[in-house]
Motif scaffolding. Sequence first.
Motif, PDB file in Angstrom:
ATOM      1  N   MET A  49       0.828  -1.205   0.000  1.00  0.00           N
ATOM      2  CA  MET A  49       0.000   0.000   0.000  1.00  0.00           C
ATOM      3  C   MET A  49       0.864   1.259   0.000  1.00  0.00           C
ATOM      4  SD  MET A  49      -3.041  -1.110  -0.215  1.00  0.00           S
ATOM      5  CE  MET A  49      -4.101  -2.518   0.157  1.00  0.00           C
ATOM      6  N   TYR A  50       1.955   1.225   0.765  1.00  0.00           N
ATOM      7  CA  TYR A  50       2.887   2.359   0.772  1.00  0.00           C
ATOM      8  C   TYR A  50       3.455   2.582  -0.628  1.00  0.00           C
ATOM      9  CZ  TYR A  50       3.507   3.785   5.669  1.00  0.00           C
ATOM     10  OH  TYR A  50       3.342   4.326   6.915  1.00  0.00           O
ATOM     11  N   VAL A  51       3.893   1.508  -1.264  1.00  0.00           N
ATOM     12  CA  VAL A  51       4.501   1.616  -2.598  1.00  0.00           C
ATOM     13  C   VAL A  51       3.496   2.172  -3.592  1.00  0.00           C
ATOM     14  CG1 VAL A  51       5.490   0.312  -4.507  1.00  0.00           C
ATOM     15  CG2 VAL A  51       6.150  -0.238  -2.158  1.00  0.00           C
ATOM     16  N   ILE A  52       2.289   1.627  -3.589  1.00  0.00           N
ATOM     17  CA  ILE A  52       1.258   2.102  -4.525  1.00  0.00           C
ATOM     18  C   ILE A  52       0.930   3.570  -4.261  1.00  0.00           C
ATOM     19  CG2 ILE A  52      -1.129   1.824  -5.273  1.00  0.00           C
ATOM     20  CD1 ILE A  52      -0.897  -1.137  -4.661  1.00  0.00           C
ATOM     21  N   GLY A  53       0.847   3.942  -2.992  1.00  0.00           N
ATOM     22  CA  GLY A  53       0.554   5.325  -2.638  1.00  0.00           C
ATOM     23  C   GLY A  53       1.612   6.288  -3.133  1.00  0.00           C
ATOM     24  N   PHE A  54       2.887   5.924  -2.965  1.00  0.00           N
ATOM     25  CA  PHE A  54       3.974   6.790  -3.431  1.00  0.00           C
ATOM     26  C   PHE A  54       3.977   6.888  -4.957  1.00  0.00           C
ATOM     27  CE2 PHE A  54       6.328   5.690   0.682  1.00  0.00           C
ATOM     28  CZ  PHE A  54       6.017   6.912   1.266  1.00  0.00           C
ATOM     29  N   LEU A  55       3.743   5.773  -5.639  1.00  0.00           N
ATOM     30  CA  LEU A  55       3.698   5.784  -7.102  1.00  0.00           C
ATOM     31  C   LEU A  55       2.525   6.609  -7.609  1.00  0.00           C
ATOM     32  CD1 LEU A  55       4.558   2.056  -7.953  1.00  0.00           C
ATOM     33  CD2 LEU A  55       6.038   4.062  -8.202  1.00  0.00           C
ATOM     34  N   ALA A  56       1.376   6.478  -6.957  1.00  0.00           N
ATOM     35  CA  ALA A  56       0.199   7.243  -7.361  1.00  0.00           C
ATOM     36  C   ALA A  56       0.443   8.736  -7.173  1.00  0.00           C
ATOM     37  CB  ALA A  56      -1.014   6.797  -6.560  1.00  0.00           C
ATOM     38  N   ALA A  57       1.062   9.112  -6.058  1.00  0.00           N
ATOM     39  CA  ALA A  57       1.359  10.521  -5.809  1.00  0.00           C
ATOM     40  C   ALA A  57       2.281  11.079  -6.892  1.00  0.00           C
ATOM     41  CB  ALA A  57       1.990  10.692  -4.434  1.00  0.00           C
ATOM     42  N   TYR A  58       3.277  10.310  -7.258  1.00  0.00           N
ATOM     43  CA  TYR A  58       4.216  10.739  -8.304  1.00  0.00           C
ATOM     44  C   TYR A  58       3.474  11.023  -9.611  1.00  0.00           C
ATOM     45  CZ  TYR A  58       8.137  10.622 -11.576  1.00  0.00           C
ATOM     46  OH  TYR A  58       9.051  10.935 -12.557  1.00  0.00           O
ATOM     47  N   GLN A  59       2.642  10.084 -10.022  1.00  0.00           N
ATOM     48  CA  GLN A  59       1.930  10.238 -11.290  1.00  0.00           C
ATOM     49  C   GLN A  59       0.948  11.404 -11.250  1.00  0.00           C
ATOM     50  OE1 GLN A  59       2.553   8.736 -14.161  1.00  0.00           O
ATOM     51  NE2 GLN A  59       4.200   7.560 -13.208  1.00  0.00           N
ATOM     52  N   LEU A  60       0.284  11.598 -10.130  1.00  0.00           N
ATOM     53  CA  LEU A  60      -0.689  12.683 -10.023  1.00  0.00           C
ATOM     54  C   LEU A  60      -0.006  14.051 -10.002  1.00  0.00           C
ATOM     55  CD1 LEU A  60      -3.186  11.130  -7.451  1.00  0.00           C
ATOM     56  CD2 LEU A  60      -3.596  11.557  -9.886  1.00  0.00           C
ATOM     57  N   VAL A  61       1.137  14.142  -9.337  1.00  0.00           N
ATOM     58  CA  VAL A  61       1.885  15.403  -9.340  1.00  0.00           C
ATOM     59  C   VAL A  61       2.410  15.694 -10.742  1.00  0.00           C
ATOM     60  CG1 VAL A  61       3.955  16.578  -8.491  1.00  0.00           C
ATOM     61  CG2 VAL A  61       2.502  15.301  -6.903  1.00  0.00           C
TER      62      VAL A  61
END
Length: 271
Positions: free
Chosen positions: A25-37
């Motif tokens: 969940m941490y990994v997915i959250g960090f990846l999602a934040a990167y893509q959204l930014v």
Amino acid sequence: MLPYPSIDPILFSIGPLHIRWYGLMYVIGFLAAYQLVLHQAIKLQWQQMVEHLDNLHLTLIVGIIIGGRLGYVLFYNLPYYLAHPGEILAIWTGGMSFHGGCLGGIAAGLFYCHRTRLDFWKAADLFTVTVPVGLFLGRIGNFINGELFGRTTHLPWGMVFPEGGPFPRHPSQLYEALLEGVVLLCVLWSVKERPWRSGSTGWPHGSMLALFLVLYGFFRFTVEFVREPDPQVGLIGSLLSMGQMLSLVMIGVGIILWLYRRSTVTTAKHS
């Protein structure tokens, strides 16, 4: 009463290496934040952010992890870690504080932006609106782990958690996933472009961070009334949990930040 869906916290294993849902969940959250930014920066044609995104994102991750761990050590279990200092770095055993992670992320962002002359307030606007995605995933991870459950309840959706005794409890992890994740994301995402507008409809940069601090603090403070307090801390003054105390501070900081940014921008317009 609803049955607790017992899910193995370990997604899969490779020899002695265990891949856990919570870590995923941490990994997915960090990846999602990167893509959204990245999506926002490209849409706003902020090329400087696109160029710095990789390094800034990594810096923020380090700050969040260090801050989250130190926050847990200082706020929730300091006597234990003073007696066992070697376990402070053992983050794989659990023990992370969101309030500490938030402070660590802000400190890391300030450090990086100061070193690179990147506008911190603009960067904060882009990153802050993505945080609820990680919060939602993190709370789902807590639910799968059967941790951070609520207090006992007679409501029909109460659940008996494996580590929570024989009585039904509030699935407070799901309450937080809904409020801190879904609701907070909808609110922030709906107003995220206001700091980039000019004229009377625009907000000062940094408003997204201030709004996040206030709303997260309010949601967390509210849910804590039905969340089981940490046993080693209990209720402070037999009234409020540590999470509520920290959330009140967060709300206060958010309000002060909102007023500060508005006054700063107003002064700049009239100077």
